[in-house]
Design an enzyme around this catalytic site. Structure first.
Site, PDB file in Angstrom:
ATOM      1  N   MET A 192     -22.263 -20.868 -35.302  1.00 41.28           N
ATOM      2  CA  MET A 192     -21.509 -20.920 -36.614  1.00 41.28           C
ATOM      3  C   MET A 192     -22.548 -21.214 -37.778  1.00 41.28           C
ATOM      4  O   MET A 192     -22.685 -20.388 -38.917  1.00 41.28           O
ATOM      5  CB  MET A 192     -20.220 -21.849 -36.889  1.00 41.28           C
ATOM      6  CG  MET A 192     -19.064 -21.594 -35.962  1.00 41.28           C
ATOM      7  SD  MET A 192     -18.294 -19.943 -36.291  1.00 41.28           S
ATOM      8  CE  MET A 192     -17.475 -20.506 -37.879  1.00 41.28           C
ATOM      9  N   ASN A 203     -14.452 -28.344 -37.399  1.00 40.94           N
ATOM     10  CA  ASN A 203     -13.067 -28.635 -37.410  1.00 40.94           C
ATOM     11  C   ASN A 203     -12.832 -30.237 -37.203  1.00 40.94           C
ATOM     12  O   ASN A 203     -12.231 -30.655 -36.402  1.00 40.94           O
ATOM     13  CB  ASN A 203     -12.585 -27.845 -36.030  1.00 40.94           C
ATOM     14  CG  ASN A 203     -12.166 -26.528 -36.101  1.00 40.94           C
ATOM     15  OD1 ASN A 203     -12.138 -26.043 -37.113  1.00 40.94           O
ATOM     16  ND2 ASN A 203     -12.461 -25.573 -35.154  1.00 40.94           N
ATOM     17  N   LYS A 205      -6.624 -25.812 -42.134  1.00 40.48           N
ATOM     18  CA  LYS A 205      -7.113 -25.176 -40.803  1.00 40.48           C
ATOM     19  C   LYS A 205      -6.699 -25.575 -39.605  1.00 40.48           C
ATOM     20  O   LYS A 205      -6.443 -25.074 -38.633  1.00 40.48           O
ATOM     21  CB  LYS A 205      -8.654 -25.693 -40.989  1.00 40.48           C
ATOM     22  CG  LYS A 205      -9.554 -25.186 -39.852  1.00 40.48           C
ATOM     23  CD  LYS A 205      -9.480 -23.450 -39.607  1.00 40.48           C
ATOM     24  CE  LYS A 205     -10.518 -22.935 -38.511  1.00 40.48           C
ATOM     25  NZ  LYS A 205     -10.802 -23.406 -37.446  1.00 40.48           N
ATOM     26  N   HIS A 259      -3.754 -23.548 -39.206  1.00 42.05           N
ATOM     27  CA  HIS A 259      -3.791 -22.302 -38.707  1.00 42.05           C
ATOM     28  C   HIS A 259      -4.353 -22.348 -37.367  1.00 42.05           C
ATOM     29  O   HIS A 259      -3.860 -21.229 -36.511  1.00 42.05           O
ATOM     30  CB  HIS A 259      -5.435 -21.846 -39.691  1.00 42.05           C
ATOM     31  CG  HIS A 259      -6.033 -20.812 -38.921  1.00 42.05           C
ATOM     32  ND1 HIS A 259      -6.916 -20.846 -37.785  1.00 42.05           N
ATOM     33  CD2 HIS A 259      -6.049 -19.494 -39.513  1.00 42.05           C
ATOM     34  CE1 HIS A 259      -7.291 -19.768 -37.529  1.00 42.05           C
ATOM     35  NE2 HIS A 259      -6.964 -18.757 -38.620  1.00 42.05           N
ATOM     36  N   ASN A 260      -4.882 -23.255 -36.979  1.00 39.91           N
ATOM     37  CA  ASN A 260      -5.350 -23.221 -35.499  1.00 39.91           C
ATOM     38  C   ASN A 260      -4.096 -23.386 -34.463  1.00 39.91           C
ATOM     39  O   ASN A 260      -3.934 -22.881 -33.385  1.00 39.91           O
ATOM     40  CB  ASN A 260      -6.251 -24.324 -34.994  1.00 39.91           C
ATOM     41  CG  ASN A 260      -7.726 -23.940 -35.602  1.00 39.91           C
ATOM     42  OD1 ASN A 260      -7.950 -23.218 -36.370  1.00 39.91           O
ATOM     43  ND2 ASN A 260      -8.830 -24.651 -35.026  1.00 39.91           N
ATOM     44  N   GLU A 319      -2.464 -20.263 -34.207  1.00 39.94           N
ATOM     45  CA  GLU A 319      -3.416 -19.536 -33.545  1.00 39.94           C
ATOM     46  C   GLU A 319      -3.096 -19.686 -31.874  1.00 39.94           C
ATOM     47  O   GLU A 319      -2.815 -18.706 -31.260  1.00 39.94           O
ATOM     48  CB  GLU A 319      -4.860 -19.832 -33.526  1.00 39.94           C
ATOM     49  CG  GLU A 319      -5.982 -19.118 -32.718  1.00 39.94           C
ATOM     50  CD  GLU A 319      -7.380 -19.490 -32.991  1.00 39.94           C
ATOM     51  OE1 GLU A 319      -7.947 -19.961 -32.080  1.00 39.94           O
ATOM     52  OE2 GLU A 319      -7.505 -19.575 -34.137  1.00 39.94           O
ATOM     53  N   TYR A 320      -2.981 -20.912 -31.625  1.00 48.72           N
ATOM     54  CA  TYR A 320      -2.501 -21.390 -30.090  1.00 48.72           C
ATOM     55  C   TYR A 320      -1.216 -20.484 -29.847  1.00 48.72           C
ATOM     56  O   TYR A 320      -1.113 -19.834 -28.504  1.00 48.72           O
ATOM     57  CB  TYR A 320      -2.118 -22.737 -29.901  1.00 48.72           C
ATOM     58  CG  TYR A 320      -3.394 -23.703 -29.673  1.00 48.72           C
ATOM     59  CD1 TYR A 320      -3.277 -24.671 -28.729  1.00 48.72           C
ATOM     60  CD2 TYR A 320      -4.603 -23.682 -30.494  1.00 48.72           C
ATOM     61  CE1 TYR A 320      -4.443 -25.352 -28.130  1.00 48.72           C
ATOM     62  CE2 TYR A 320      -5.647 -24.331 -30.295  1.00 48.72           C
ATOM     63  CZ  TYR A 320      -5.531 -25.333 -29.181  1.00 48.72           C
ATOM     64  OH  TYR A 320      -6.473 -26.125 -28.877  1.00 48.72           O
ATOM     65  N   ARG A 328      -0.860 -24.520 -22.010  1.00 49.42           N
ATOM     66  CA  ARG A 328      -2.389 -24.828 -21.895  1.00 49.42           C
ATOM     67  C   ARG A 328      -2.423 -25.695 -20.834  1.00 49.42           C
ATOM     68  O   ARG A 328      -3.157 -25.872 -19.727  1.00 49.42           O
ATOM     69  CB  ARG A 328      -3.129 -24.749 -22.810  1.00 49.42           C
ATOM     70  CG  ARG A 328      -3.246 -23.612 -23.905  1.00 49.42           C
ATOM     71  CD  ARG A 328      -4.372 -23.651 -24.866  1.00 49.42           C
ATOM     72  NE  ARG A 328      -4.381 -22.532 -25.749  1.00 49.42           N
ATOM     73  CZ  ARG A 328      -5.408 -22.248 -26.730  1.00 49.42           C
ATOM     74  NH1 ARG A 328      -6.561 -22.790 -26.561  1.00 49.42           N
ATOM     75  NH2 ARG A 328      -5.201 -21.198 -27.552  1.00 49.42           N
TER      76      ARG A 328
END
Length: 477
Positions: free
Chosen positions: A14, A107, A188, A191-192, A195-196, A292
């Site tokens: 990154m 993160n 963020k 957001h994640n 996303e999951y 998960r």
């Protein structure tokens, strides 16, 4: 040699891609990476490879790195979250001056960012916790950026951050100030979490087609490709279609040879924990985290697959009709996941005093980030019409679209249960929808139970809110 406008500390995937992105926008960049004894110099390797012939300035020490920057200094830290961030800050502090800016682009947990903002503010250093989404490609060509922290830093860093960010549907930068303290990293994190949920929903639909409809991997890929040109269009749908076309050396689908155990780095779990702490229902996102966990139980699942019985996962009927309602179920469930995330952002803003603009969040997620999708147009419109919207379900356009998807949503859930196909996230999303549309829920019985065994008291529907009552239930019998 002229001073650099910004420094990038950390040349991992990154960091180096963000550095290249910055330099490509006409910004002189200083780069530095802590040298590990016995390893080749990462800075020299970068300057001789991707950075060759470009407007970079390499540094061999933290001191020379800091001194190479124009004031007020702006340093972007791209290292692993947690203790490494604190170690880097401690390394840089002796060479910084009041007004210098440290931007943490990892993160990090928003609680850590809150602490760092406060601690560094007392030393005159401005700290920014910035969510960065888009992965390697986003970092290189335009990520979604979610900065927050000490707002005094925003004025002098805004132009640089906006220059390297992606572009939203209206052409504006996918970068906006989220709020004080850990607001940027909080957004963020959410957001994640979304996303999951989105990834899990797509995986469930893939599994439904594979096992319920007996479709080949290539056929499933073609279906996802077709969906990418509809309301389901999103980055994750697009890459899923691509993934399903990739074959191994023997010509068989590579994805079918991959172990069915999903990893994670913690942000989804943080989202669920925060929702529990704030009392916000987040069944879709938390279920994706649990899914998960379940996927990691390889040995246990292998044992139970030969022990627990269930129906045959083969669904009779016309495939085309089922695929139509499957698309509706996927779209509805994804809408719920976004609604959960924005509800949590609203609750956190109220709790922590952050003035997070939901409309801006919906806009900056439209480009660069992993959850970019057509749905964000509907969400941005909802917040334009009502910036103080408590929940997306209250938006007429959003709720109307959800209601129109109900038939397919319920049909797929019923078929999955009937034929033993696990779709926990689709079911969780529908469960939240039905819970929130119910004026009365069975929690009155739960309150009676709590009062019976613990004298916890209860409110009554025929009395004002805030008045509590206790019943001696045994005496009433």
């Amino acid at each position: 040699m002229s001073a650099s406008k910004i420094g990038v500390y950390g040349l991992g995937v990154m960091g180096r891609n963000l550095a290249l992105n910055l330099e490509e926008k006409g910004i002189r960049v200083s780069v530095y990476n802590r040298q590990v004894s016995g390893e080749e110099c990462i800075v020299e390797d970068f300057l001789n490879d991707e950075g060759s012939g470009k407007n970079f300035q390499g540094a061999g020490s933290a001191e020379s790195f800091v001194k190479s920057l124009e004031t007020p200094r702006k340093i972007l830290i791209m290292v692993k979250a947690g203790k490494p961030v604190d170690l880097v800050i401690d390394e840089l502090l002796p060479f910084l001056q009041k007004g210098d800016i440290i931007i943490d682009g990892g993160n990090s947990n928003f609680h850590d960012t809150n602490r760092r903002v406060e601690s560094l503010s007392s030393k005159g250093i401005l700290f920014v916790g910035m969510g960065v989404s888009g992965g390697e490609e986003g970092a290189r060509y335009g990520p979604s950026l979610m900065p927050g922290g000490n707002e005094s830093a925003w004025g002098s860093s805004k132009s640089i951050l906006e220059a390297v960010s992606a572009r939203a549907f209206d052409g504006s930068p996918c970068c906006a100030w989220m709020g004080e303290g850990g607001a940027g990293h909080f957004v963020k994190m959410v957001h994640n979490g979304i996303e999951y949920a989105d990834m899990q929903l797509i995986a469930e639909v893939y599994y439904f087609m594979k096992n319920g409809l007996k479709m080949s991997t290539a056929e499933i890929g073609e279906q996802f490709s077709a969906w990418s040109n509809t309301e389901l269009s999103s980055y994750l749908i697009e890459i899923t279609a691509e993934i399903l076309t990739v074959t191994d050396d023997d010509g068989l689908p590579l994805v079918e040879k991959m172990l069915d155990s999903a990893g994670q780095k913690g942000t989804g779990k943080w989202t669920g924990v925060t929702a529990l702490e704030l009392g916000v229902p987040l069944p879709g996102i938390t279920q994706a985290v649990f899914a998960r966990f379940a996927s990691s139980l390889i040995d246990l699942r292998k044992q139970l697959s030969n022990k627990l019985d269930g129906p045959t996962p083969e669904i009779p009927g016309g495939r085309d009709e089922i695929l139509t309602v499957l698309a509706d179920a996927l779209l509805a469930s994804r809408m719920v996941s976004y609604a959960e995330g924005f509800h949590l952002i609203k609750a956190a803003g109220d709790e922590f005093g952050w003035n997070i603009d939901a409309k801006s969040v919906a806009r900056i997620w439209q480009g660069g980030c992993i959850i970019r999708s057509e749905l964000l147009k509907v969400i941005a419109s909802a917040y334009r019409n009502n910036p103080n919207l408590e929940h997306l379900f209250l938006s007429d356009d959003f709720s109307s679209k959800l209601q129109n998807l109900q038939y397919g949503w319920r049909k797929i859930t019923g078929l999955a249960v009937q034929h033993g196909i696990p779709v926990p996230n689709i079911m969780a999303a529908l469960g939240l929808y039905d819970s929130l549309r119910s004026e009365r829920l069975p929690a009155n019985l739960i309150q009676a139970q709590r009062d019976f065994f613990g004298a916890h008291s209860y409110e009554r529907i025929d009395k004002p809110r805030g008045q509590f009552y206790h019943t001696d239930w045994k005496r009433k019998q």
